[in-house]
Scaffold this active site. Sequence first.
Site, mmCIF file in Angstrom:
data_model
loop_
_atom_site.group_PDB
_atom_site.id
_atom_site.type_symbol
_atom_site.label_atom_id
_atom_site.label_comp_id
_atom_site.label_asym_id
_atom_site.label_seq_id
_atom_site.Cartn_x
_atom_site.Cartn_y
_atom_site.Cartn_z
ATOM 1 N N ASN A 124 0.365 -0.920 0.250
ATOM 2 C CA ASN A 124 -0.258 0.287 0.212
ATOM 3 C C ASN A 124 0.541 1.554 0.277
ATOM 4 O O ASN A 124 0.772 1.858 -0.599
ATOM 5 C CB ASN A 124 -0.604 -0.236 0.963
ATOM 6 C CG ASN A 124 -1.755 -1.432 0.753
ATOM 7 O OD1 ASN A 124 -1.418 -2.042 0.485
ATOM 8 N ND2 ASN A 124 -2.036 -1.027 2.313
ATOM 9 N N TYR A 132 -7.403 -13.678 8.780
ATOM 10 C CA TYR A 132 -5.914 -13.909 7.672
ATOM 11 C C TYR A 132 -5.742 -15.816 7.825
ATOM 12 O O TYR A 132 -5.964 -16.212 8.929
ATOM 13 C CB TYR A 132 -4.731 -13.851 8.675
ATOM 14 C CG TYR A 132 -4.296 -11.681 8.830
ATOM 15 C CD1 TYR A 132 -4.229 -11.085 7.547
ATOM 16 C CD2 TYR A 132 -4.883 -11.346 9.844
ATOM 17 C CE1 TYR A 132 -4.506 -9.662 7.663
ATOM 18 C CE2 TYR A 132 -4.493 -9.810 10.453
ATOM 19 C CZ TYR A 132 -4.244 -8.284 8.811
ATOM 20 O OH TYR A 132 -4.040 -7.783 8.828
ATOM 21 N N GLY A 153 -2.285 4.754 7.511
ATOM 22 C CA GLY A 153 -0.540 4.950 8.306
ATOM 23 C C GLY A 153 -0.341 4.264 7.016
ATOM 24 O O GLY A 153 0.921 5.398 6.662
ATOM 25 N N ASP A 154 -0.366 3.860 5.948
ATOM 26 C CA ASP A 154 0.337 3.451 4.847
ATOM 27 C C ASP A 154 0.656 4.713 4.000
ATOM 28 O O ASP A 154 0.926 4.612 3.076
ATOM 29 C CB ASP A 154 -0.055 2.038 3.969
ATOM 30 C CG ASP A 154 -0.192 1.268 5.334
ATOM 31 O OD1 ASP A 154 0.132 1.306 6.459
ATOM 32 O OD2 ASP A 154 -1.358 0.123 5.212
#
Length: 308
Positions: free
Chosen positions: A32, A100, A257-258
């Site tokens: 990202n 996940y 944040g990315d």
Amino acid sequence: MQKVVLIGECMLELREGKNGVMHQSFAGDAYNTAVYQKRAFPEQDVSFMSALGSDVVSDKLFKHCEQASLNNQYLTRKSEQNPGVYLVQTDEHGERSFLYWRENSAARQIMRYIDNDMIETMLDSDLVFFSGISLAVIHSDDRPAFWAMLKRLKESGVKLAFDPNYRPRLWASPEEAQQQFHYAYQLTDILLPGIDDFAQLYGLTQLSEILEFCQPYDIHELVIKNGANSVYCQLGSNLIHLPIAPVKKVVDTTSAGDSFNGVYLGARLAGKEIEHAVSLASKAAAIVIQYPGAITPESDFIERLNQP
């Protein structure tokens, strides 16, 4: 042209939409970051380093990177494993929950496919980025080779940027994460943590405590993300506090944040002052959280980022 390499994992993203319809995309923190850096600064040579397999999902992921205009020279296809998968769900406030399937993902084997010749081609990079997630997914037996590679890059003058992005479930214990992060801090030139990272892993919640913790390390540029409120930046002995304008309607905080990291690093490589870099990066994050999923529509993102 500035050359950047971002190391990490990209997974198949499944996002539940209306009426239970599943939307498919690709995402991962380093990936990202690479996508948003390339969008904001298309003149920079941005490479994503990871390992893929030979399956149909790997084929699509590789093409996805090409469509994002990333340099794929460090995206190896030698693994017999497949990419990881995750399911993300968001509540009415835009907060996320994840499931996940990544334990046997190809990205965990990345260091087994990086040879001396590949490292040689990285020595002329301006910047290499990695994260706590990048570290966590690498098999523990392969981490010494990872640190040896980063030390060689740093000794050659390559700047290293690190976002701790601490995720407890990815580590065998907090002590294991602390040890690996210690190695990272020793090499890092630009550190991009959130206050939450220090709170979760070290029990540090105050800015003064975090600054004291970082002081023994030779970190040139410290950028501390204080959630949606503000950013603290320390360059040398100069500490700057920069407020962030609030977003009225948050749809999905995935990749906030990315996107900040990618645009901030791109701006700094482009010669922008810290204040300008934080302002542009915060604007990017504000755009991203108003869309579902980790990667926003490219045209919308670029248009809104370039608006005065």
